[in-house]
Design a protein around this motif. Sequence first.
Motif, PDB file in Angstrom:
ATOM      1  N   UNK A 136       8.367   8.727  10.947  1.00  0.00           N
ATOM      2  CA  UNK A 136       8.255   8.909  10.140  1.00  0.00           C
ATOM      3  C   UNK A 136       9.311   8.848   8.923  1.00  0.00           C
ATOM      4  N   UNK A 137      10.433   8.825   9.312  1.00  0.00           N
ATOM      5  CA  UNK A 137      11.421   8.315   8.559  1.00  0.00           C
ATOM      6  C   UNK A 137      11.257   6.340   9.030  1.00  0.00           C
ATOM      7  N   UNK A 138      10.718   6.166   9.939  1.00  0.00           N
ATOM      8  CA  UNK A 138      10.616   4.509  10.645  1.00  0.00           C
ATOM      9  C   UNK A 138       9.351   3.916   9.587  1.00  0.00           C
ATOM     10  N   UNK A 139       8.432   5.075   9.801  1.00  0.00           N
ATOM     11  CA  UNK A 139       6.709   4.113   9.072  1.00  0.00           C
ATOM     12  C   UNK A 139       7.805   4.253   7.899  1.00  0.00           C
ATOM     13  N   UNK A 140       8.465   4.987   6.901  1.00  0.00           N
ATOM     14  CA  UNK A 140       8.486   4.708   5.365  1.00  0.00           C
ATOM     15  C   UNK A 140       8.872   3.659   5.053  1.00  0.00           C
ATOM     16  N   UNK A 141       9.913   3.093   6.453  1.00  0.00           N
ATOM     17  CA  UNK A 141      11.048   2.310   5.855  1.00  0.00           C
ATOM     18  C   UNK A 141      10.686   1.075   6.132  1.00  0.00           C
ATOM     19  N   UNK A 142       9.716   0.895   7.543  1.00  0.00           N
ATOM     20  CA  UNK A 142       8.414   0.035   7.648  1.00  0.00           C
ATOM     21  C   UNK A 142       8.083  -0.846   6.833  1.00  0.00           C
ATOM     22  N   UNK A 143       7.851   0.363   5.741  1.00  0.00           N
ATOM     23  CA  UNK A 143       6.474  -0.210   4.829  1.00  0.00           C
ATOM     24  C   UNK A 143       7.395  -0.464   3.794  1.00  0.00           C
ATOM     25  N   UNK A 144       9.040  -0.222   3.283  1.00  0.00           N
ATOM     26  CA  UNK A 144       8.994  -0.322   2.136  1.00  0.00           C
ATOM     27  C   UNK A 144       9.878  -1.555   2.618  1.00  0.00           C
ATOM     28  N   UNK A 145      10.056  -1.892   3.907  1.00  0.00           N
ATOM     29  CA  UNK A 145      10.335  -3.085   3.752  1.00  0.00           C
ATOM     30  C   UNK A 145       9.204  -4.363   4.031  1.00  0.00           C
ATOM     31  N   UNK A 146       8.435  -4.378   4.424  1.00  0.00           N
ATOM     32  CA  UNK A 146       7.565  -5.233   4.875  1.00  0.00           C
ATOM     33  C   UNK A 146       6.884  -5.678   3.416  1.00  0.00           C
ATOM     34  N   UNK A 147       6.722  -4.397   2.460  1.00  0.00           N
ATOM     35  CA  UNK A 147       6.732  -4.947   0.706  1.00  0.00           C
ATOM     36  C   UNK A 147       7.387  -5.614   0.486  1.00  0.00           C
ATOM     37  N   UNK A 148       8.554  -5.654   0.544  1.00  0.00           N
ATOM     38  CA  UNK A 148      10.018  -6.793  -0.120  1.00  0.00           C
ATOM     39  C   UNK A 148       9.601  -7.993   0.726  1.00  0.00           C
ATOM     40  N   UNK A 149       9.389  -8.338   1.882  1.00  0.00           N
ATOM     41  CA  UNK A 149       9.417  -9.258   2.926  1.00  0.00           C
ATOM     42  C   UNK A 149       7.925  -9.792   2.963  1.00  0.00           C
ATOM     43  N   UNK A 150       6.897  -9.283   2.443  1.00  0.00           N
ATOM     44  CA  UNK A 150       5.776  -9.860   1.981  1.00  0.00           C
ATOM     45  C   UNK A 150       5.814 -10.765   0.810  1.00  0.00           C
ATOM     46  N   UNK A 151       6.304  -9.969  -0.155  1.00  0.00           N
ATOM     47  CA  UNK A 151       6.146 -10.551  -1.294  1.00  0.00           C
ATOM     48  C   UNK A 151       7.102 -11.954  -1.713  1.00  0.00           C
ATOM     49  N   UNK A 152       8.296 -11.853  -0.505  1.00  0.00           N
ATOM     50  CA  UNK A 152       9.775 -13.058  -0.853  1.00  0.00           C
ATOM     51  C   UNK A 152       8.676 -13.933   0.172  1.00  0.00           C
ATOM     52  N   UNK A 153       8.235 -13.412   1.119  1.00  0.00           N
ATOM     53  CA  UNK A 153       7.706 -14.742   1.991  1.00  0.00           C
ATOM     54  C   UNK A 153       5.960 -15.864   1.685  1.00  0.00           C
ATOM     55  N   UNK A 154       5.490 -14.373   0.865  1.00  0.00           N
ATOM     56  CA  UNK A 154       4.819 -15.526  -0.260  1.00  0.00           C
ATOM     57  C   UNK A 154       5.180 -15.862  -1.102  1.00  0.00           C
ATOM     58  N   UNK A 155       5.931 -16.050  -1.164  1.00  0.00           N
ATOM     59  CA  UNK A 155       6.985 -17.041  -2.951  1.00  0.00           C
ATOM     60  C   UNK A 155       6.708 -18.218  -1.897  1.00  0.00           C
ATOM     61  N   UNK A 177      15.521  -6.552  -1.559  1.00  0.00           N
ATOM     62  CA  UNK A 177      14.731  -5.016  -1.660  1.00  0.00           C
ATOM     63  C   UNK A 177      14.297  -4.414   0.384  1.00  0.00           C
ATOM     64  N   UNK A 178      14.027  -5.929   0.687  1.00  0.00           N
ATOM     65  CA  UNK A 178      13.508  -6.128   2.127  1.00  0.00           C
ATOM     66  C   UNK A 178      14.931  -5.851   2.454  1.00  0.00           C
ATOM     67  N   UNK A 179      16.033  -7.203   2.012  1.00  0.00           N
ATOM     68  CA  UNK A 179      17.207  -6.541   2.882  1.00  0.00           C
ATOM     69  C   UNK A 179      18.546  -5.154   3.158  1.00  0.00           C
ATOM     70  N   UNK A 180      17.655  -5.015   1.908  1.00  0.00           N
ATOM     71  CA  UNK A 180      18.147  -3.128   1.697  1.00  0.00           C
ATOM     72  C   UNK A 180      17.650  -2.324   3.016  1.00  0.00           C
ATOM     73  N   UNK A 181      16.477  -2.519   2.762  1.00  0.00           N
ATOM     74  CA  UNK A 181      16.336  -1.799   4.697  1.00  0.00           C
ATOM     75  C   UNK A 181      16.158  -2.715   5.807  1.00  0.00           C
ATOM     76  N   UNK A 182      16.354  -3.684   5.717  1.00  0.00           N
ATOM     77  CA  UNK A 182      16.745  -4.294   7.280  1.00  0.00           C
ATOM     78  C   UNK A 182      16.779  -3.909   8.109  1.00  0.00           C
ATOM     79  N   UNK A 183      18.656  -3.362   7.654  1.00  0.00           N
ATOM     80  CA  UNK A 183      19.287  -2.424   8.584  1.00  0.00           C
ATOM     81  C   UNK A 183      19.085  -1.685   9.262  1.00  0.00           C
ATOM     82  N   UNK A 184      18.267  -0.360   8.059  1.00  0.00           N
ATOM     83  CA  UNK A 184      17.672   0.499   8.787  1.00  0.00           C
ATOM     84  C   UNK A 184      16.763   0.572   9.812  1.00  0.00           C
ATOM     85  N   UNK A 185      16.276  -0.823   9.751  1.00  0.00           N
ATOM     86  CA  UNK A 185      14.221  -1.052  10.430  1.00  0.00           C
ATOM     87  C   UNK A 185      15.047  -1.366  11.459  1.00  0.00           C
ATOM     88  N   UNK A 186      16.256  -2.206  11.707  1.00  0.00           N
ATOM     89  CA  UNK A 186      17.046  -2.560  12.848  1.00  0.00           C
ATOM     90  C   UNK A 186      17.420  -1.198  13.976  1.00  0.00           C
TER      91      UNK A 186
END
Lengths: 340, 368, 891
Positions: free
Chosen positions: B141-160, B189-198
Amino acid sequence: MGQLAGPTDPAADARWTDRKPRKGFFTDTSICIGCKACEVACKEWNRNPRDGDLELLASSYDNTGALGASTWRHVAFIEQGRSRIQEARETGRALVDLGMPGMGAPEPAGPAPAAPAPARATAPDAPPDTQEFRWLMSSDVCKHCTHAGCLDVCPTGALFRTEYGTVVVQADVCNGCGTCVAGCPFGVVERRSDGTAAPNHKRGERKGEKPEIPNFGVAQKCTLCYDRMLDDQTPACAQTCPTTSIKYGDRAEMVSVARHRVAELHDQGKTEARLYGANDLDGVGGTGSVFLLLDEPEVYGLPPDPRVCTADLPRMYKLAGLAAAGMVTAAALSFLGGRS
Amino acid sequence: MTAPESDRLPQPSPDGQGQHDHRRGQHIRRRRRRAGGADGSREMPMVPEAEFTSYYGRPVVKPAPWGDEIAAYLFLGGVAGGSALLAAGGQLTGQEALRRNCRLSALGAVGLGAVALVLDLGRPERFLNMLRTIKLTSPMSVGSWILSAFSAGAGVAAAAEIDRMTGGRLPLGPLRRVLRTVEKPAGLEAAAFAPPLAVYTAVLLADTATPTWNAARDELPFVFVSSASLASAGLAMITTPAEQTAPARRLAVAGVVGDLLATRLMHRRMDPVAAEPLHEGKAGMMMRVSEALAVAGGIGTLLGGRRRGVAAAAGLALVAASALTRFGVFEAGIHSAKDPRYTVEPQQHRLAARRAAGVTDDSITTSR
Amino acid sequence: MANADCIVIQGSNMAECHPVGFQWVEEAIARGAKVIHVDPRFTRTSAVADKHIPIRAGSDVVLLGALINHVLTRDLWFKEYVIAYTNAATLVNEDFRDTDDLGGLFSGFDTATGTYDPSTWAYARETGGHEDKASASGRAAGDEFGCGGPVLANSRVLRDETLQHPRTVFQILKRHYARYTPEMVRDVCGISLDDFAYLADAITSNSGRERTTCFAYALGWTQHTLGAQFIRTAAILQLLLGNIGRPGSGIMALRGHASIQGSTDIPTLFNLLPGYLPMPAAGMHDTFADYVRAVGSKKQKGFRANSDTYIVSMLKAWWGDAASADNDWAYDYLPRLTGAHGTYQTVTDMLADKVEGYFLIGQNPAIGSANGRQQRMGMSRLKWLVVRDLSLIESATWWKDGPEIASGELRTEDLATEVFFMPAASHVEKAGTFTQTQRLLQWRHKAIDPPGECQSDLAFFFQLGQRIRQKLAGSADERDRPLLDLTWDYPLEEGGDPDPEAVLAEINGYRSGPDGREPLSAYTELRADGSTTAGCWIYTGVYAGGVNQGANRVPNGGPGPAQSQWGWAWPANRRILYNRASAGPDGRPWSEQKKWVWWDEERHRWVGDDVPDFVPDRAPGSRPDRALGGPDALAGDDPFIMQCDGKGWLFAPNGMIDGPLPSHYEPQESPVANALYPQQQNPSRIMFPRTDNLSAPSAGAPGADVYPYVFTTYRLTEHHTAGGMSRWLPYLAELQPEMFCEVSPALAAERGLEPYGWATIISPRTAIEARVLVTDRMTPLVVGGHTVHQIGLPYHWGVGTQAVVTGDAANDLLGVTLDPNVQIQESKVGSCDIRPGRRPQGGELLRLVAEYQARSGVTIVTGNVRITDPDREITDPPPGPDAPGTEGGTP
């Protein structure tokens, strides 16, 4: 987050305001006749599919194999020779000598399920001669742990703690992620992948054919007949057991009946008798389903020292945080390193 | 049934691996000698030392019903996390190529990873139930939220980045200004959630009854972050010109060192029986090759990291090393769950040890 | 059983086959009772027993006889009980000769017919000479006399209460069992001296005033060529120990199905009418007067003397007003037996094209009957076959997927048999009673309507009857009268089916009083004047007061120890039969611990926890005029009120076809010679010497080594007999999915059988294949010096295509040889060979079987010789003119 280990009232831990007395089983394997009525009654009531390939499993009269998504009661059959019987008696005696656990003398047995004390029990220090051979039978079931790994690790909340302190899967919520399967220290819960519940009346239907499967792809396990419990009914397996080997009631009473029974057997010199799951200080905080075994747990396919994985979770998180910090530091340094 | 008796019957081999049966065979012979005589009737009554007996060789715990998708996700999640960190670094230090490539890698990896996760569900159409609640006791569950949060940031950054690469041809309209303004915070933001994701996947595996994973619970997070670092750095070395990969190369070396240390420490501190699957069979092989590749990649990075070709090669080695680590650990755990020996023996050892230390009140088996 | 101090389960696998009834054994165990299981196999029953004693199948009479000998020689018998309540003191007439005198035969044997003339077994008479000759009434006469035995004209018998007279039953018994010693048990049964001592001590130390021992048996005793005598032996032992009619005593006949007891009370047997009244036999019961005299004369002591009231009430129930005093209550509407018409005689008649049509009602003989091939071949000769069952069982599909189709013996296109399948309602889809082992009638309410065209048996036969009567309507033919005059007017429920409660009420019976019909409340109210009706006299009372007593369900049966408020037990809701014996001759209980009914001096009545099984006000000491007959003749210490002398029979002066005392004979097929007598097998057994029913050579005769092993067949908890109710259900089929055989590790080594691999088992009838369970639960026995290996074969599987699980049928291996008393086949023991690997298919199978037959040199004579060794067995001159008929396929 509720308590992760040690003795507790799970229903209270789950913040039930109108909680009921904790329910549980006492399975006395010393009077089990291996009729498997519990397996059938369970499948009938819960509409669980037939599973397996309709072949002998090369394990005495056990053609069920193990608990699983569609088998919530499993009767084990173990054939033993003299030396193993002797060993069992000795390991049991060793347990007695450990004098454990320090939980005081057994309380008087509860009302109904308690068997009347034997009229002519043999003297405590007169062990019966070891038989040449014995055939153990034992009906296994979900333990409904005080600290249930499956429930703790479930991400969706599909697994929940009932007001009776039991653990139940909501099939309509579960998305089949399978974490609970790995989370159970007893190998009880499983993701359903096959099976059929259709009787073979229709012409043309053949062995092996598999009509649609109820609750396909989601985790399934014993609910301790939560639906029957809500109507003050006894779970199907206990209801059908012809020898009262499977007893059902308030967990506290089950434990005291179990203690009474094991003491009775010890008085007859049967030191191989031992309880499994009656100790709230064990790795899962005690189980809702208590067993009386006649040999070491692993002989029945039960873990000798199960420990709920989430008991160590805080430490794991701490170390994970440390590791994450390390990663950040390493990354930061690798960039700063360039500057200096 | 005693092992000698059961030995006469064909044992169903849960994983069908020859070496598995072979091991039981050895074990039976060990018992035979101890019991003296097939029926052991002449054996002196004694409390047997903790030893392995099972119910027809059937598993005690069940392996997670997870396929290679999950192993792949362990790898991709790490790559994504590391890449996002590097991207943030590039962002802050103005190394544009590094930032761009790593942002794209992060999104690519996390995207693939998420797909793998969903595909592995028993009921993929219900994947959103993962966000039905937040459960701290559930790493999934925790991971799913980390993944979502990370994806949001990573997605925006990459979209740019993509917008920039396509020369602003994405049909964004007024949103383009928004994108530009949130781009930098999103990257951070993505970077902030990166270590937890890893790292959370380490807890996901360790927080189970699967013997090898659970026994590795103390060291696995360090193995995974190291593996994530060297993998993402390696990928950066492949995608990015050498002049901008200096940080990545340092991270790669750090990752290799960490990986070697953590893995060895893990092997040493685990219960020897529970550690066995990490050495033996398919998993053991993957772990050994992974180590070799990591070392090679590390040395390559140190010696020839500035030369694009060498860097790419080294990067490739590191990426492969990480993948093999994850698949190895995954496979070892699944195997350990299928053979009752890995569940029963370590538990007997620790129970015996506690009793020897005078702790006699915490066994699940009691005389009353 | 819960009251027993010791329980011996022999010839039964109670925990597996009667798991629900086994709860009472478990309760006895919880109270400290000792449980001993005597069985060829270590079963789930043995697993929870204190001790398992392996025995060679078919040798039980030796073990039980040795226990009798042990009790007699060590003076362990219950003196007061035996002298007062049994015929131990009764003198037998001087012409009686025992088996020791005649090389294994009793006096009166007729070699031509293979039957006994029992007249020399009769009691000696005060008046001297013999009693009125009670002739053997041909095959299957024994059970016609139910629990009573036939007429003993009156109660004037000679008794020697000191038991010293050499012709007293007691002395005869002592002599008869003198050679049944522990050593003999060791050499015949394969039971060690220690195990015998353990068993003997357990039984005797748990019998007497303070304690009781109980026996439980099932088909492991009955399915032998002398099965009835197995049970007789146990009865003798229990009488000697005072273990009849008391709480926790007795011999429990465990019945195999939910209502198999009911189907003998209201029989599906050719030779019985409801309530164990005999079916009239041609030449014996030609007139109503003959019949009444035969089944219970007025001069005879006990309640059987009232048989006329039972039969008249039954005839009135069947034919109503058409049954009147003028036409002997329509007695002549009843058919007369011309011989045995058991299932096996019927099948041989089919093969002889003497049978056109066949109804199979919830029976699967293609799998469930001995020599299945003979059964299927028999059915293939029928014109039509009706199968009523829950699913398409093998007996309904043998014509397209049976073993004979596979072997090429039958070709579907050649078969003329027209097969009709009638879907049947299951027990939850219809209301009615089950009568179980304890004689308890329990009403079953209907849970749901039957699906589709499924129908209850009641509805089926009711409508069948209606249609036949419509067809015959207006017929003037005399032979149609019985059908047309039948009372066939049952009230219908909505849905058009007859109301089962109305049928129960008819079985209970009415008294036609001034204000219409009132339900009777006890069989003692029955009259022979046509004023009462009762479909089955022993059930009278089940509808007392117009209330369905079978539906009583007071939790735990109410407060009393008899639990008499759960269901209704025949007769008269009595839970323990002959319970007068639970009190001493003086009417006081033998002990406080074991009191059940006793004499209340103040109220001058028998009272207690149960319904007393005695004349309610007959004082313990009373000695009625011996000229009297019927219940009035019963003395105060005649507890066995159905017996014509009021006593328990240690020695059976008549009623048994094959001898007044049980003697050991080897099974039809046996690896060992009879160690007790020159006579190898039961001389009175019913044989079918046919090429499709060959028997293996016995006892080391040439060719015996071709079939060296003993096999025994049995049931598993997971399945129901021939599988019709289990192999079609996934939940049950998965629990025991494949046919297997159980062998000892020693035999597996001897024959190279792989655990859980395949084996082929070959008998003189056919060969089958099975998976191999190698297990220490099978014990090789050393018998008479050489090792006897026994092979266990569950018989639930069958060859077909409809069931969830299929497999070879163990019963195909069996031959057909019958017990003469009850016509039951010997399916618990046979000879076979076993070898690794699967059996050949198609015609190859026949060649394998033929090759074995040739090697062993079996012919139709093998094993079918009546007198094993005429030189050593002196036989009497043949009996008088009334020698019984010799039907039933005897040679």
